[in-house]
Design a protein around this motif. Sequence first.
Motif, PDB file in Angstrom:
ATOM      1  N   TRP A  38       9.890   9.171  18.238  1.00  0.00           N
ATOM      2  CA  TRP A  38      10.364   9.978  19.364  1.00  0.00           C
ATOM      3  C   TRP A  38       9.639  11.318  19.388  1.00  0.00           C
ATOM      4  N   TYR A  39       9.488  11.942  18.228  1.00  0.00           N
ATOM      5  CA  TYR A  39       8.832  13.248  18.146  1.00  0.00           C
ATOM      6  C   TYR A  39       7.385  13.163  18.631  1.00  0.00           C
ATOM      7  N   TRP A  40       6.631  12.162  18.160  1.00  0.00           N
ATOM      8  CA  TRP A  40       5.229  12.063  18.554  1.00  0.00           C
ATOM      9  C   TRP A  40       5.092  11.718  20.033  1.00  0.00           C
ATOM     10  N   ALA A  41       6.022  10.926  20.573  1.00  0.00           N
ATOM     11  CA  ALA A  41       5.990  10.629  22.004  1.00  0.00           C
ATOM     12  C   ALA A  41       6.268  11.887  22.819  1.00  0.00           C
ATOM     13  N   TRP A  42       7.180  12.712  22.352  1.00  0.00           N
ATOM     14  CA  TRP A  42       7.497  13.988  23.007  1.00  0.00           C
ATOM     15  C   TRP A  42       6.286  14.912  22.988  1.00  0.00           C
ATOM     16  N   ILE A  43       5.606  14.975  21.842  1.00  0.00           N
ATOM     17  CA  ILE A  43       4.389  15.781  21.738  1.00  0.00           C
ATOM     18  C   ILE A  43       3.302  15.219  22.655  1.00  0.00           C
ATOM     19  N   GLU A  44       3.199  13.904  22.722  1.00  0.00           N
ATOM     20  CA  GLU A  44       2.188  13.283  23.570  1.00  0.00           C
ATOM     21  C   GLU A  44       2.398  13.637  25.038  1.00  0.00           C
ATOM     22  N   TYR A  45       3.638  13.580  25.517  1.00  0.00           N
ATOM     23  CA  TYR A  45       3.916  13.946  26.904  1.00  0.00           C
ATOM     24  C   TYR A  45       3.502  15.389  27.178  1.00  0.00           C
ATOM     25  N   GLN A  46       3.811  16.279  26.241  1.00  0.00           N
ATOM     26  CA  GLN A  46       3.418  17.675  26.427  1.00  0.00           C
ATOM     27  C   GLN A  46       1.898  17.819  26.490  1.00  0.00           C
ATOM     28  N   MET A  47       1.221  17.076  25.625  1.00  0.00           N
ATOM     29  CA  MET A  47      -0.239  17.132  25.617  1.00  0.00           C
ATOM     30  C   MET A  47      -0.820  16.654  26.940  1.00  0.00           C
ATOM     31  N   VAL A  48      -0.306  15.540  27.448  1.00  0.00           N
ATOM     32  CA  VAL A  48      -0.812  14.977  28.692  1.00  0.00           C
ATOM     33  C   VAL A  48      -0.638  15.951  29.848  1.00  0.00           C
ATOM     34  N   PHE A  49       0.538  16.528  29.979  1.00  0.00           N
ATOM     35  CA  PHE A  49       0.797  17.428  31.104  1.00  0.00           C
ATOM     36  C   PHE A  49       0.083  18.764  30.949  1.00  0.00           C
ATOM     37  N   THR A  50      -0.056  19.228  29.730  1.00  0.00           N
ATOM     38  CA  THR A  50      -0.727  20.505  29.512  1.00  0.00           C
ATOM     39  C   THR A  50      -2.216  20.419  29.820  1.00  0.00           C
ATOM     40  N   THR A  51      -2.809  19.263  29.590  1.00  0.00           N
ATOM     41  CA  THR A  51      -4.260  19.120  29.751  1.00  0.00           C
ATOM     42  C   THR A  51      -4.660  18.399  31.032  1.00  0.00           C
ATOM     43  N   TYR A  52      -3.690  17.988  31.846  1.00  0.00           N
ATOM     44  CA  TYR A  52      -3.965  17.110  32.994  1.00  0.00           C
ATOM     45  C   TYR A  52      -4.997  17.689  33.959  1.00  0.00           C
ATOM     46  N   ASN A  53      -4.862  18.953  34.314  1.00  0.00           N
ATOM     47  CA  ASN A  53      -5.760  19.562  35.299  1.00  0.00           C
ATOM     48  C   ASN A  53      -6.843  20.426  34.664  1.00  0.00           C
TER      49      ASN A  53
END
Length: 226
Positions: free
Chosen positions: A79-94
């Motif tokens: 759960w923790y790594w999935a939460w970090i992954e979502y943050q990474m995706v949205f932070t770097t998207y644009n």
Amino acid sequence: MKSLLSNLKISVPDKIYLKDPESSKLGKRIIEHSILLIDKIGFDCFTFKKLGVEIGSNESSIYRYFESKHKLLLYLTSWYWAWIEYQMVFTTYNVHNPTKKLLKAIEVVTKTIEKDDTFSHINEILLNKIIINESSKSYLTKEVDIENKQGYFIVYKRLVKRLRDMILEINADYKFASSLASTIVDGALHQHFLKAHFTSITDCDANISPSDFFKELAVNAITITK
């Protein structure tokens, strides 16, 4: 980002649990109070019997969700790594500049965690402490190869591969992209541990963060070989 995350469910491999704890109030209480209790007494002393007392439920009710405390720890780490992954995706998207994208991704993976009110039953600050102190117990086992084949670590590996791909965007010829990516992810946990407990063997302190260290390490390693 919070509004986007609120519309997403953090997905954990379903083989880890018997019943999805996100599907009921009791399941969410199990997750909420397991984090609180593991942080308080440590994973070695943690038992489902003690957790049952904390949530006012029978020990047997917890076993309907997880067959063992090992599986519960696997759930928490995934759960923790999935939460970090979502943050990474949205932070770097644009972010289109490869170097800036990598630096933002490293910041997400290595930063000091703050509370995320999107998930009211999970204290991410305490969960981060558990990941730092206890997550290695989820894979330093005799069954690690079997569990890996069953997909228990797929979220963690996917996060590392996302970071690896960002490294290769900067330098496609860099030979150690996977090694560097996994070193950043796992090394950040270790540096946070050293910062909290063994201050004499780390340069990270109130002024220098693990993020600072890994950003410089990554950029230097990637660009010096160009």
